[in-house]
Design an enzyme around this catalytic site. Structure first.
Site, PDB file in Angstrom:
ATOM      1  N   LEU A 217       1.027  -1.092   0.115  1.00  0.00           N
ATOM      2  CA  LEU A 217       0.056   0.193  -0.088  1.00  0.00           C
ATOM      3  C   LEU A 217       1.079   1.310   0.015  1.00  0.00           C
ATOM      4  O   LEU A 217       1.543   1.425   0.901  1.00  0.00           O
ATOM      5  CB  LEU A 217      -0.953   0.041   1.159  1.00  0.00           C
ATOM      6  CG  LEU A 217      -1.967  -0.949   1.386  1.00  0.00           C
ATOM      7  CD1 LEU A 217      -2.873  -0.875   2.613  1.00  0.00           C
ATOM      8  CD2 LEU A 217      -2.867  -1.319   0.158  1.00  0.00           C
ATOM      9  N   GLU A 218       0.789   2.087  -1.038  1.00  0.00           N
ATOM     10  CA  GLU A 218       1.458   3.321  -0.871  1.00  0.00           C
ATOM     11  C   GLU A 218       0.474   4.557  -1.057  1.00  0.00           C
ATOM     12  O   GLU A 218      -0.300   4.709  -1.819  1.00  0.00           O
ATOM     13  CB  GLU A 218       2.143   3.276  -2.357  1.00  0.00           C
ATOM     14  CG  GLU A 218       3.281   2.238  -2.807  1.00  0.00           C
ATOM     15  CD  GLU A 218       4.261   2.146  -1.857  1.00  0.00           C
ATOM     16  OE1 GLU A 218       4.634   3.145  -0.889  1.00  0.00           O
ATOM     17  OE2 GLU A 218       5.084   1.195  -1.720  1.00  0.00           O
TER      18      GLU A 218
END
Length: 472
Positions: A217-218
């Site tokens: 998850l960015e």
């Protein structure tokens, strides 16, 4: 998947097609991977003008020069890094064994995971599609890419180009609205990489959990900047404004607020005005300044500013030209005196609003940062080595830059990723190769070994041996 929105059956069929292709050839050679990376590089560079034009049309205005610098150059550098080192990355890694396991041999073998899902945001649609794809291809995977509905021209062109460049069972692009995005994130990929907001990141992780799909998850958050007590003040302001106004602040690692020594707030605003005048003269007609992606996003920025002002904050226009809702050209604005409870100080801004927060001591600045969710980036301007060491050691962020903003993202040898509310996992370079690989541990027993010495039935020999082993 062109024109009509793909239904769920079509998405499932595409995933099944890619997984079957992976199972037929689960470990592509380096020559095959390099050929795919070179094909992607040629696709991007040969079509950079058309993609930049599509992106500018999606935004309303975005300078081609900025797109080439911030998206295409970074993607090319990432490909070049993978081509230079990928063959070495693929090699099994020998590991040591403890004395009781000798003469067994151990190693770690990198293996492709299979089919990777990539969810792309609207703010850097080419870079944030190509960057994860580069890592996935270097690691030998197949990929499905969900582009953003907020950049329809760019997304459609990218789909067309990918279709011409790659077989459908190797790399495929999915376009569609948020419902398609939700269905996409709920598919049983072998790995899912999502770039976007923290709020949507919660939903993505919940959807992936149903299949135990590993996720990277960015996300985002409020990335702080500190102008330290030993900073070159004018340089710090100039550098911060350059990073803040790239893509009009619509950047996940843009400085979200700046901590300045108390009493220097007015000096910050004055220098910031001078910097904006040089960067973007005649802002209303300046073609280098990016417009806000949509009316909804523009209205949100205006609400953040209005709410803060109503709560007692002061807005400081940094350009002679006011913001213009019709063109979605939001003028850079510094904000002082914003109370902590307003949305401006709680939410990621994602635009050219910059709160200026005074601090009395470095301890106060560090406490202020650590009292908030961990950010994606942290910026420190200071020339004192002890100050740099303290901030590095006593704060946690996804990444950090000293006397610079944004540029750590451009270094392909550094992992890029968040921590806590700003994300999990990382990619770029070797770290991206590892993210999209199963680093399989392999233990090989020697023909002549001592395994039977520690097998039942246990007796005096075992007792003596275990006492010896526990002493070392």
């Amino acid at each position: 998947m062109k024109n009509d929105l793909p239904d769920l059956a079509a998405l499932d069929a595409l995933l099944r097609e890619q997984r079957e292709a992976y199972l037929r050839a689960p470990y592509p050679s380096w020559e095959q991977r390099a050929r795919h990376l070179k094909a992607l590089r040629a696709m991007l560079l040969d079509n950079r003008d058309a993609l930049a034009e599509a992106m500018s049309a999606d935004f309303g205005n975005r300078a081609k020069q900025e797109v080439l610098l911030a998206e295409f150059l970074l993607a090319k550098s990432e490909i070049d890094e993978a081509l230079k080192h990928g063959k070495q990355w693929m090699k099994p890694q020998r590991r040591s064994t403890n004395r009781w396991l000798r003469p067994a041999r151990v190693k770690v073998v990198p293996q492709p995971l299979g089919v990777v899902g990539i969810v792309v945001p609207w703010n850097y649609p080419v870079l944030l599609a190509a960057g994860p794809l580069i890592c996935a291809l270097a690691a030998g995977n197949r990929a499905m890419i969900k582009m953003s509905e907020f950049t329809p021209r760019t997304s459609a062109l990218f789909e067309t180009l990918v279709t011409k460049t790659f077989a459908r069972d190797h790399v495929a692009v999915v376009n569609g609205d948020a419902n398609i995005g939700a269905a996409f994130t709920g598919m049983p990929f072998d790995h899912l990489l999502f770039t976007g907001s923290t709020r949507v990141g919660h939903e993505v992780m919940r959807a992936a959990a149903a299949n135990l799909t590993p996720v990277t998850l960015e996300l985002g958050g409020k990335s702080p900047a500190i102008i330290g007590p030993h900073a070159r003040f004018d340089y710090a302001v100039d550098s911060l404004l350059l990073g803040k106004t790239l893509n009009a602040g619509q950047t996940c690692v843009a400085p979200d607020y700046v901590l300045v020594p108390r009493g220097r707030e007015d000096a910050f605003v004055a220098r910031a005005r001078a910097r904006i005048a040089k960067l973007y003269p005649d802002l209303a007609r300046n073609r280098d300044y990016t417009t806000i992606i949509s009316e909804r996003h523009y209205a949100r920025l205006q609400r953040l500013a209005d709410e803060a002002q109503a709560a007692g904050a002061q807005l400081h226009a940094l350009a002679d030209t006011p913001s213009d809702a019709a063109s979605r050209r939001f003028a850079p604005t510094a904000i002082t005196g914003a109370p902590d409870h307003v949305a401006l100080m709680q939410e990621e801004i994602f635009g050219p609003l910059l709160p200026v927060v005074p601090y009395d001591t470095l301890d106060d600045a560090i406490r202020y940062i650590n009292a908030r969710p961990r950010p994606l980036a942290l910026y420190l301007y200071d020339d004192d080595a002890a100050t740099v060491e303290r901030v590095t050691r006593e704060t946690i962020a996804g990444g950090m830059a000293v006397n610079e903003t944004l540029m750590h993202l451009a270094c392909e040898s550094l992992p890029f990723g968040g921590v806590g509310a700003s994300g999990m996992g990382a990619y770029h370079g070797y770290d991206g190769f590892v993210t999209f690989s199963k680093m399989k541990p392999v233990f090989t027993q020697a023909r002549l070994n001592t395994r039977n010495l520690v097998a039942p039935p246990y007796g005096k020999v075992f007792d003596r041996l275990i006492r010896t082993m526990l002493r070392f």
